[in-house]
Write a protein that holds these residues in place. Structure first.
Motif, PDB file in Angstrom:
ATOM      1  N   MET A   1      -6.900  -4.701  -1.821  1.00  0.00           N
ATOM      2  CA  MET A   1      -7.305  -3.112  -1.834  1.00  0.00           C
ATOM      3  C   MET A   1      -8.660  -2.973  -1.096  1.00  0.00           C
ATOM      4  SD  MET A   1      -6.295  -0.364  -3.139  1.00  0.00           S
ATOM      5  CE  MET A   1      -6.786   1.310  -3.668  1.00  0.00           C
ATOM      6  N   ARG A   2      -9.548  -3.902  -1.116  1.00  0.00           N
ATOM      7  CA  ARG A   2     -10.711  -3.505  -0.728  1.00  0.00           C
ATOM      8  C   ARG A   2     -10.625  -3.823   1.013  1.00  0.00           C
ATOM      9  NH1 ARG A   2     -13.352  -9.213  -2.931  1.00  0.00           N
ATOM     10  NH2 ARG A   2     -12.241 -10.505  -1.309  1.00  0.00           N
ATOM     11  N   HIS A   3      -9.788  -4.746   1.216  1.00  0.00           N
ATOM     12  CA  HIS A   3      -9.455  -4.805   2.782  1.00  0.00           C
ATOM     13  C   HIS A   3      -9.034  -3.549   3.407  1.00  0.00           C
ATOM     14  CE1 HIS A   3     -10.280  -9.098   2.570  1.00  0.00           C
ATOM     15  NE2 HIS A   3      -9.652  -9.186   1.526  1.00  0.00           N
ATOM     16  N   TYR A   4      -8.205  -2.902   2.680  1.00  0.00           N
ATOM     17  CA  TYR A   4      -7.815  -1.478   3.098  1.00  0.00           C
ATOM     18  C   TYR A   4      -8.606  -0.525   3.526  1.00  0.00           C
ATOM     19  CZ  TYR A   4      -5.361   2.969   2.940  1.00  0.00           C
ATOM     20  OH  TYR A   4      -4.800   4.268   3.305  1.00  0.00           O
ATOM     21  N   TYR A   5      -9.638  -0.503   2.427  1.00  0.00           N
ATOM     22  CA  TYR A   5     -10.606   0.536   2.432  1.00  0.00           C
ATOM     23  C   TYR A   5     -11.881   0.045   3.720  1.00  0.00           C
ATOM     24  CZ  TYR A   5      -9.002   3.215  -1.349  1.00  0.00           C
ATOM     25  OH  TYR A   5      -8.064   3.749  -2.397  1.00  0.00           O
ATOM     26  N   PHE A   6     -11.831  -1.211   3.559  1.00  0.00           N
ATOM     27  CA  PHE A   6     -12.792  -1.916   4.588  1.00  0.00           C
ATOM     28  C   PHE A   6     -12.521  -1.483   6.038  1.00  0.00           C
ATOM     29  CE2 PHE A   6     -13.781  -5.367   7.451  1.00  0.00           C
ATOM     30  CZ  PHE A   6     -15.299  -5.341   7.366  1.00  0.00           C
ATOM     31  N   ARG A  51       1.245  -2.663   0.458  1.00  0.00           N
ATOM     32  CA  ARG A  51       1.016  -2.525  -0.994  1.00  0.00           C
ATOM     33  C   ARG A  51       2.007  -1.421  -1.597  1.00  0.00           C
ATOM     34  NH1 ARG A  51      -4.152   0.585  -2.745  1.00  0.00           N
ATOM     35  NH2 ARG A  51      -3.380   1.823  -0.995  1.00  0.00           N
TER      36      ARG A  51
END
Length: 54
Positions: A1-6, A51
């Motif tokens: 999830m954090r890779h998506y926002y990053f 996802r």
């Protein structure tokens, strides 16, 4: 999830940098920043799509 926002965040930052480069008449760096931004946004899109499929 954090890779998506990053990747989404940095893709937007690269596209804003491209806009600034084009406004300052630095065409070559503008093109480079568009390519980098598109790569980050495309990878974020694929991460989000993977996802959803799970």
């Amino acid at each position: 999830m954090r890779h998506y926002y990053f990747r989404l965040f940095f893709g937007i930052i690269w596209l804003l940098a491209a806009l600034v480069s084009f406004l300052s008449a630095n065409i070559w760096f503008g093109i480079l920043y568009i390519v980098l931004g598109a790569c980050f946004l495309l990878s974020a899109y694929h991460l989000g799509k993977d996802r959803e499929d799970k």
